[in-house]
Design a protein around this motif. Structure first.
Motif, PDB file in Angstrom:
ATOM      1  N   LEU A  52      -0.643  -7.352   5.538  1.00  0.00           N
ATOM      2  CA  LEU A  52      -1.724  -8.115   6.159  1.00  0.00           C
ATOM      3  C   LEU A  52      -1.734  -7.921   7.669  1.00  0.00           C
ATOM      4  N   VAL A  53      -0.584  -8.035   8.321  1.00  0.00           N
ATOM      5  CA  VAL A  53      -0.566  -7.933   9.781  1.00  0.00           C
ATOM      6  C   VAL A  53      -0.801  -6.507  10.262  1.00  0.00           C
ATOM      7  N   ARG A  54      -0.489  -5.519   9.433  1.00  0.00           N
ATOM      8  CA  ARG A  54      -0.774  -4.117   9.794  1.00  0.00           C
ATOM      9  C   ARG A  54      -2.226  -3.746   9.555  1.00  0.00           C
ATOM     10  N   GLY A  55      -2.948  -4.609   8.836  1.00  0.00           N
ATOM     11  CA  GLY A  55      -4.337  -4.287   8.520  1.00  0.00           C
ATOM     12  C   GLY A  55      -4.449  -3.252   7.424  1.00  0.00           C
ATOM     13  N   ASP A  56      -3.428  -3.182   6.595  1.00  0.00           N
ATOM     14  CA  ASP A  56      -3.382  -2.205   5.502  1.00  0.00           C
ATOM     15  C   ASP A  56      -4.561  -2.428   4.563  1.00  0.00           C
ATOM     16  N   GLY A  57      -5.357  -1.423   4.368  1.00  0.00           N
ATOM     17  CA  GLY A  57      -6.535  -1.524   3.517  1.00  0.00           C
ATOM     18  C   GLY A  57      -6.249  -1.482   2.034  1.00  0.00           C
ATOM     19  N   SER A  58      -4.996  -1.276   1.636  1.00  0.00           N
ATOM     20  CA  SER A  58      -4.692  -1.192   0.210  1.00  0.00           C
ATOM     21  C   SER A  58      -4.659  -2.561  -0.463  1.00  0.00           C
ATOM     22  N   GLN A  59      -4.675  -3.616   0.349  1.00  0.00           N
ATOM     23  CA  GLN A  59      -4.707  -4.990  -0.173  1.00  0.00           C
ATOM     24  C   GLN A  59      -3.544  -5.275  -1.113  1.00  0.00           C
ATOM     25  N   GLY A  60      -2.408  -4.681  -0.823  1.00  0.00           N
ATOM     26  CA  GLY A  60      -1.206  -4.967  -1.591  1.00  0.00           C
ATOM     27  C   GLY A  60      -1.138  -4.338  -2.967  1.00  0.00           C
TER      28      GLY A  60
END
Length: 112
Positions: free
Chosen positions: A16-24
């Motif tokens: 979340l804080v990295r802005g990862d677009g994979s949504q976990g």
């Protein structure tokens, strides 16, 4: 906060804080996160102000809490920034215990 849940919860926060677009999507035992929920969480971080959110320090578990409601546990994880340390923003993740282990669901990010 149960120690067994901390690695997965920390990984959710990291993405979340990295802005990862994979949504976990690659986090084991995490329920699929909808675009709406992920966007709400990212918007909450962006709207918080001009700060840099960071991975959870070990001390974050001293103030983060979980509470049972019905069949689920609701975890409120304090989010941290480089500028102020622990912020007022929390990430809420629900946990459902199953026979083969916990299932995590990202609920929302907000200032309580």
């Amino acid at each position: 906060m149960p120690a067994a849940w901390r690695p997965a919860l920390g990984e959710i926060v990291d993405q979340l804080v990295r802005g990862d677009g994979s949504q976990g999507r690659h986090i084991k035992r995490l329920e699929p996160v909808s675009d709406v929920v992920w966007s709400q969480c990212r918007d909450a971080l962006e709207d918080y102000g001009d700060v840099d959110f960071i991975s959870l320090p070990a001390t974050s578990w001293e103030t983060s809490v979980c509470q049972r409601r019905g069949e689920r546990w609701f975890c409120h994880i304090d989010l941290w920034t480089t500028q102020e340390g622990r912020s007022d923003l929390v990430l809420e993740v629900s946990v459902r215990e199953e026979v083969d282990g916990p299932r995590f669901t990202v609920e929302l990010a907000y200032v309580p």
